[in-house]
Design a protein around this motif. Structure first.
Motif, PDB file in Angstrom:
ATOM      1  N   HIS A  71       0.864  -1.184   0.000  1.00  0.00           N
ATOM      2  CA  HIS A  71       0.000   0.000   0.000  1.00  0.00           C
ATOM      3  C   HIS A  71       0.898   1.231   0.000  1.00  0.00           C
ATOM      4  O   HIS A  71       1.420   1.625   1.043  1.00  0.00           O
ATOM      5  CB  HIS A  71      -0.908   0.004   1.227  1.00  0.00           C
ATOM      6  N   VAL A  72       1.113   1.783  -1.187  1.00  0.00           N
ATOM      7  CA  VAL A  72       2.008   2.935  -1.333  1.00  0.00           C
ATOM      8  C   VAL A  72       1.115   4.185  -1.326  1.00  0.00           C
ATOM      9  O   VAL A  72       0.626   4.631  -2.367  1.00  0.00           O
ATOM     10  CB  VAL A  72       2.851   2.805  -2.612  1.00  0.00           C
TER      11      VAL A  72
ATOM     12  N   TRP B  76      -8.056 -13.448   7.678  1.00  0.00           N
ATOM     13  CA  TRP B  76      -7.198 -12.681   8.579  1.00  0.00           C
ATOM     14  C   TRP B  76      -6.422 -11.692   7.725  1.00  0.00           C
ATOM     15  O   TRP B  76      -6.353 -11.827   6.501  1.00  0.00           O
ATOM     16  CB  TRP B  76      -6.240 -13.612   9.340  1.00  0.00           C
ATOM     17  N   ALA B  77      -5.868 -10.684   8.394  1.00  0.00           N
ATOM     18  CA  ALA B  77      -5.017  -9.709   7.707  1.00  0.00           C
ATOM     19  C   ALA B  77      -3.893  -9.315   8.647  1.00  0.00           C
ATOM     20  O   ALA B  77      -4.105  -9.167   9.854  1.00  0.00           O
ATOM     21  CB  ALA B  77      -5.822  -8.485   7.299  1.00  0.00           C
ATOM     22  N   ILE B  78      -2.699  -9.169   8.084  1.00  0.00           N
ATOM     23  CA  ILE B  78      -1.545  -8.699   8.861  1.00  0.00           C
ATOM     24  C   ILE B  78      -1.102  -7.397   8.219  1.00  0.00           C
ATOM     25  O   ILE B  78      -0.904  -7.332   6.998  1.00  0.00           O
ATOM     26  CB  ILE B  78      -0.407  -9.736   8.835  1.00  0.00           C
ATOM     27  N   TYR B  79      -0.975  -6.352   9.027  1.00  0.00           N
ATOM     28  CA  TYR B  79      -0.520  -5.051   8.539  1.00  0.00           C
ATOM     29  C   TYR B  79       0.904  -4.818   9.047  1.00  0.00           C
ATOM     30  O   TYR B  79       1.158  -4.960  10.237  1.00  0.00           O
ATOM     31  CB  TYR B  79      -1.389  -3.925   9.112  1.00  0.00           C
ATOM     32  N   GLY B  80       1.797  -4.452   8.154  1.00  0.00           N
ATOM     33  CA  GLY B  80       3.177  -4.175   8.558  1.00  0.00           C
ATOM     34  C   GLY B  80       3.597  -2.808   8.050  1.00  0.00           C
ATOM     35  O   GLY B  80       3.530  -2.532   6.856  1.00  0.00           O
ATOM     36  N   GLN B  81       4.031  -1.973   8.965  1.00  0.00           N
ATOM     37  CA  GLN B  81       4.334  -0.576   8.599  1.00  0.00           C
ATOM     38  C   GLN B  81       5.713  -0.441   7.960  1.00  0.00           C
ATOM     39  O   GLN B  81       6.683  -1.057   8.409  1.00  0.00           O
ATOM     40  CB  GLN B  81       4.270   0.279   9.875  1.00  0.00           C
ATOM     41  N   ALA B  82       5.772   0.389   6.909  1.00  0.00           N
ATOM     42  CA  ALA B  82       7.055   0.630   6.231  1.00  0.00           C
ATOM     43  C   ALA B  82       7.545   2.063   6.442  1.00  0.00           C
ATOM     44  O   ALA B  82       8.731   2.285   6.708  1.00  0.00           O
ATOM     45  CB  ALA B  82       6.927   0.350   4.739  1.00  0.00           C
ATOM     46  N   THR B  83       6.636   3.043   6.298  1.00  0.00           N
ATOM     47  CA  THR B  83       7.026   4.441   6.528  1.00  0.00           C
ATOM     48  C   THR B  83       5.939   5.132   7.356  1.00  0.00           C
ATOM     49  O   THR B  83       4.786   4.715   7.345  1.00  0.00           O
ATOM     50  CB  THR B  83       7.171   5.223   5.199  1.00  0.00           C
TER      51      THR B  83
ATOM     52  N   THR C 295       4.469   1.383  13.973  1.00  0.00           N
ATOM     53  CA  THR C 295       5.581   2.214  13.492  1.00  0.00           C
ATOM     54  C   THR C 295       6.445   1.365  12.556  1.00  0.00           C
ATOM     55  O   THR C 295       6.290   0.134  12.509  1.00  0.00           O
ATOM     56  CB  THR C 295       6.392   2.732  14.692  1.00  0.00           C
ATOM     57  N   PRO C 296       7.338   1.975  11.781  1.00  0.00           N
ATOM     58  CA  PRO C 296       8.101   1.217  10.791  1.00  0.00           C
ATOM     59  C   PRO C 296       8.798  -0.016  11.369  1.00  0.00           C
ATOM     60  O   PRO C 296       9.448   0.053  12.416  1.00  0.00           O
ATOM     61  CB  PRO C 296       9.104   2.249  10.267  1.00  0.00           C
TER      62      PRO C 296
ATOM     63  N   ARG D   2       3.156   4.325   4.464  1.00  0.00           N
ATOM     64  CA  ARG D   2       3.103   3.188   3.546  1.00  0.00           C
ATOM     65  C   ARG D   2       3.224   1.888   4.326  1.00  0.00           C
ATOM     66  O   ARG D   2       3.948   1.826   5.322  1.00  0.00           O
ATOM     67  CB  ARG D   2       4.225   3.309   2.516  1.00  0.00           C
ATOM     68  N   PHE D   3       2.496   0.884   3.871  1.00  0.00           N
ATOM     69  CA  PHE D   3       2.527  -0.384   4.613  1.00  0.00           C
ATOM     70  C   PHE D   3       2.331  -1.564   3.680  1.00  0.00           C
ATOM     71  O   PHE D   3       1.921  -1.410   2.525  1.00  0.00           O
ATOM     72  CB  PHE D   3       1.489  -0.380   5.745  1.00  0.00           C
ATOM     73  N   LEU D   4       2.634  -2.733   4.214  1.00  0.00           N
ATOM     74  CA  LEU D   4       2.362  -3.984   3.513  1.00  0.00           C
ATOM     75  C   LEU D   4       1.218  -4.671   4.224  1.00  0.00           C
ATOM     76  O   LEU D   4       1.034  -4.497   5.436  1.00  0.00           O
ATOM     77  CB  LEU D   4       3.568  -4.925   3.565  1.00  0.00           C
ATOM     78  N   ARG D   5       0.467  -5.436   3.463  1.00  0.00           N
ATOM     79  CA  ARG D   5      -0.532  -6.304   4.092  1.00  0.00           C
ATOM     80  C   ARG D   5      -0.357  -7.709   3.545  1.00  0.00           C
ATOM     81  O   ARG D   5      -0.079  -7.893   2.360  1.00  0.00           O
ATOM     82  CB  ARG D   5      -1.970  -5.860   3.760  1.00  0.00           C
ATOM     83  N   VAL D   6      -0.520  -8.676   4.445  1.00  0.00           N
ATOM     84  CA  VAL D   6      -0.638 -10.064   4.019  1.00  0.00           C
ATOM     85  C   VAL D   6      -2.028 -10.492   4.441  1.00  0.00           C
ATOM     86  O   VAL D   6      -2.418 -10.317   5.608  1.00  0.00           O
ATOM     87  CB  VAL D   6       0.427 -10.970   4.685  1.00  0.00           C
ATOM     88  N   THR D   7      -2.820 -10.986   3.480  1.00  0.00           N
ATOM     89  CA  THR D   7      -4.197 -11.398   3.792  1.00  0.00           C
ATOM     90  C   THR D   7      -4.334 -12.888   3.507  1.00  0.00           C
ATOM     91  O   THR D   7      -3.650 -13.438   2.636  1.00  0.00           O
ATOM     92  CB  THR D   7      -5.218 -10.598   2.959  1.00  0.00           C
TER      93      THR D   7
END
Ligand SMILES: [Fe+2]
Length: 179
Positions: free
Chosen positions: A69-70, A86-93, A124-125, A146-151
């Protein structure tokens, strides 16, 4: 040692094939945090990537997806679930402020929900959080967060709900509406 998308995806496959429940998903979450700390990965797929949502990987067998997710613009989402996924959110910026909600009603009315917040924190990142099947959360992020998601699956193909906090009205979500 560097960690890249292909290795991350292979690790996801191994973790989820062994245990598709919370334990396997938590391995995915931990490996996502490792991936987010890899400067080569984030430079290519997040920080230097074109704005928008990009599916970086979809598993043909286990069906999980990895999405970047840019974001350019700040956004506040309504409370929503991820349906039977399920969803995992991981922060990048920057950061994402997460609020987790629980229903105060019995869930019997498909058109109305009364919610109460049960947790509020910032991702946070380098940090990733997991939202299990049916859990309700909302997100609030500033410009350039910006973040990544794994669903667990392609969320655009399953039924999901969002809830209007003021009225309590429950709405079916359209694809990618509230992430
Ligand atoms: Fe979400």
């Amino acid at each position: 040692m560097s960690y890249d998308l292909d290795t991350f995806v292979a690790d996801c496959r191994a973790s989820l094939a062994e245990d598709s429940g919370p334990a396997g998903r938590d391995h995915v979450r931990q490996n996502l945090e490792r991936l987010l700390k890899d400067e080569g990965f984030t430079a290519r797929h997040v920080k230097g990537a074109k704005p928008g949502i990009t599916v970086l990987y979809e598993d043909p067998k286990l069906k999980f997806q990895v999405l970047a997710h840019v974001n350019e613009k700040a956004r506040v989402s309504p409370p929503h679930d991820h349906g039977a996924s399920w969803a995992i959110y991981g922060q990048a910026t920057k950061y994402t402020e997460m609020t987790e909600w629980e229903r105060e009603d019995d869930g019997g009315d498909p058109k109305y929900a009364k919610l109460k917040p049960v947790a509020k924190y910032k991702l946070t990142p380098g940090k990733a959080g997991i939202y299990e099947d049916g859990k309700i959360h909302s997100i609030d992020y500033p410009h350039y967060a910006r973040f990544l998601r794994v669903t667990g699956t392609n969320l655009d193909k399953i039924n999901r709900i969002r809830i209007d906090l003021k009225s309590g009205e429950v709405h079916q979500m359209t694809p990618q509406q509230a992430t």
